[in-house]
Design a protein around this motif. Structure first.
Motif, PDB file in Angstrom:
ATOM      1  N   SER A   1       0.829  -1.205   0.000  1.00 45.25           N
ATOM      2  CA  SER A   1       0.000   0.000   0.000  1.00 45.25           C
ATOM      3  C   SER A   1       0.862   1.252   0.000  1.00 45.25           C
ATOM      4  O   SER A   1       0.565   2.229  -0.700  1.00 45.25           O
ATOM      5  CB  SER A   1      -0.927   0.000   1.225  1.00 45.25           C
ATOM      6  N   ARG A   2       1.940   1.239   0.750  1.00 41.72           N
ATOM      7  CA  ARG A   2       2.853   2.386   0.762  1.00 41.72           C
ATOM      8  C   ARG A   2       3.451   2.611  -0.622  1.00 41.72           C
ATOM      9  O   ARG A   2       3.567   3.748  -1.084  1.00 41.72           O
ATOM     10  CB  ARG A   2       3.971   2.158   1.787  1.00 41.72           C
ATOM     11  N   TRP A   3       3.862   1.527  -1.256  1.00 46.06           N
ATOM     12  CA  TRP A   3       4.463   1.629  -2.590  1.00 46.06           C
ATOM     13  C   TRP A   3       3.472   2.234  -3.579  1.00 46.06           C
ATOM     14  O   TRP A   3       3.827   3.110  -4.363  1.00 46.06           O
ATOM     15  CB  TRP A   3       4.913   0.249  -3.059  1.00 46.06           C
ATOM     16  N   ILE A   4       2.214   1.788  -3.512  1.00 45.23           N
ATOM     17  CA  ILE A   4       1.189   2.285  -4.431  1.00 45.23           C
ATOM     18  C   ILE A   4       0.936   3.773  -4.206  1.00 45.23           C
ATOM     19  O   ILE A   4       0.890   4.575  -5.139  1.00 45.23           O
ATOM     20  CB  ILE A   4      -0.114   1.478  -4.271  1.00 45.23           C
ATOM     21  N   ILE A   5       0.756   4.156  -2.934  1.00 44.55           N
ATOM     22  CA  ILE A   5       0.448   5.556  -2.626  1.00 44.55           C
ATOM     23  C   ILE A   5       1.614   6.463  -3.003  1.00 44.55           C
ATOM     24  O   ILE A   5       1.424   7.574  -3.518  1.00 44.55           O
ATOM     25  CB  ILE A   5       0.083   5.704  -1.139  1.00 44.55           C
ATOM     26  N   ARG A   6       2.836   5.993  -2.780  1.00 43.18           N
ATOM     27  CA  ARG A   6       3.998   6.833  -3.081  1.00 43.18           C
ATOM     28  C   ARG A   6       4.254   6.960  -4.584  1.00 43.18           C
ATOM     29  O   ARG A   6       5.051   7.800  -4.996  1.00 43.18           O
ATOM     30  CB  ARG A   6       5.228   6.280  -2.361  1.00 43.18           C
ATOM     31  N   ARG A   7       3.591   6.176  -5.382  1.00 42.89           N
ATOM     32  CA  ARG A   7       3.662   6.383  -6.827  1.00 42.89           C
ATOM     33  C   ARG A   7       2.850   7.618  -7.235  1.00 42.89           C
ATOM     34  O   ARG A   7       3.075   8.177  -8.314  1.00 42.89           O
ATOM     35  CB  ARG A   7       3.133   5.152  -7.569  1.00 42.89           C
ATOM     36  N   ARG A   8       1.916   8.010  -6.373  1.00 41.39           N
ATOM     37  CA  ARG A   8       1.090   9.183  -6.676  1.00 41.39           C
ATOM     38  C   ARG A   8       1.486  10.398  -5.858  1.00 41.39           C
ATOM     39  O   ARG A   8       1.481  11.524  -6.356  1.00 41.39           O
ATOM     40  CB  ARG A   8      -0.383   8.865  -6.439  1.00 41.39           C
ATOM     41  N   TYR A   9       1.810  10.177  -4.569  1.00 40.50           N
ATOM     42  CA  TYR A   9       2.100  11.291  -3.671  1.00 40.50           C
ATOM     43  C   TYR A   9       3.498  11.179  -3.067  1.00 40.50           C
ATOM     44  O   TYR A   9       4.032  10.080  -2.894  1.00 40.50           O
ATOM     45  CB  TYR A   9       1.074  11.334  -2.524  1.00 40.50           C
ATOM     46  N   ASP A  10       4.041  12.328  -2.718  1.00 38.42           N
ATOM     47  CA  ASP A  10       5.317  12.397  -2.009  1.00 38.42           C
ATOM     48  C   ASP A  10       5.017  12.416  -0.518  1.00 38.42           C
ATOM     49  O   ASP A  10       4.872  13.482   0.097  1.00 38.42           O
ATOM     50  CB  ASP A  10       6.074  13.658  -2.444  1.00 38.42           C
TER      51      ASP A  10
END
Length: 239
Positions: free
Chosen positions: A30-39
């Motif tokens: 989930s962290r990997w997915i979210i960090r693809r969109r947000y910093d």
């Protein structure tokens, strides 16, 4: 913790611990997915206790604060989430990820007991003391976090969200792609367990102390990150 703890008042032996497997196992992906969109930047994760019961008390500015809390806190967090969210596919997902439904408009003994179950077993529960999304300035501060900590002797960890709703953003808006989101972990506050019966005045006094500590932490977080809060929701938007 022994089963005897669950029989202390309020009792938590009659409720189940929320689902854990997806909350615990799914966080790295989930962290990997979210960090693809947000910093997403987590500041001072070392302040978060690595074991024992924790009540995470956070400001609330955006619809994604709950998921960010559960996914990016240094330890998995079962966040208290308004019951209106537990409908359809979203509701099924929230249950699978171990979030705790709560009725914000009346006493909800089950939400309290489930939260106590988590804490008495050494887990972490997330609370938004403002009770709803808004400016995140902690103008309102309810007693829930103080009560849960006082019953269980849990450490209270303040957390500040900055950037999870942009200035002028409406109730359900999310930040633009590549936006920076800062999550600042505050200084932990040890709380001694108080046996039954607990006086309302004691809970209120602890609530007031936590409120002042979080206001100080909020100012420090804004100064450290060099950012500002998004301000109130647009006129007419009330949750």
């Amino acid at each position: 913790m022994s089963s005897a703890a669950h029989r202390e008042r309020p009792r938590s032996d009659g409720v189940r611990h929320p689902t854990r497997w997806l909350l615990h196992g799914g966080r790295p992906m989930s962290r990997w997915i979210i960090r693809r969109r947000y910093d997403v930047r987590v500041h001072h994760p070392e302040r978060f206790p690595d074991h024992g019961p924790v009540v995470v008390a956070a400001n609330h500015i955006g619809i994604i604060d709950g998921p960010l809390l559960a996914i990016f806190a240094p330890r998995p967090v079962h966040a208290l989430t308004k019951v209106e969210m537990f409908e359809g596919k979203l509701g099924a997902f929230l249950r699978m990820t171990g979030q705790i439904s709560i009725d914000r408009f009346r006493a909800d003994p089950r939400a309290v007991r489930v939260s106590l179950r988590v804490l008495r077993e050494g887990g972490a529960v997330g609370v938004f003391p403002e009770g709803t999304r808004g400016s995140g300035e902690l103008v309102k501060f309810q007693r829930g976090a103080a009560y849960l900590a006082m019953v269980t002797g849990a450490t209270v960890v303040p957390m500040t969200f900055i950037g999870s709703r942009e200035p002028g953003g409406h109730t359900n808006s999310v930040p633009a792609k590549r936006a920076r989101i800062d999550i600042v972990v505050g200084e932990p506050v040890p709380v001694a367990a108080v046996p039954w019966p607990r006086r309302r005045s004691e809970v209120t006094a602890l609530r007031d102390d936590l409120h002042q500590r979080m206001l100080t932490g909020l100012k420090e977080a804004l100064a450290e990150t060099g950012r500002t809060l998004p301000g109130p929701l647009p006129s007419g938007e009330v949750l």
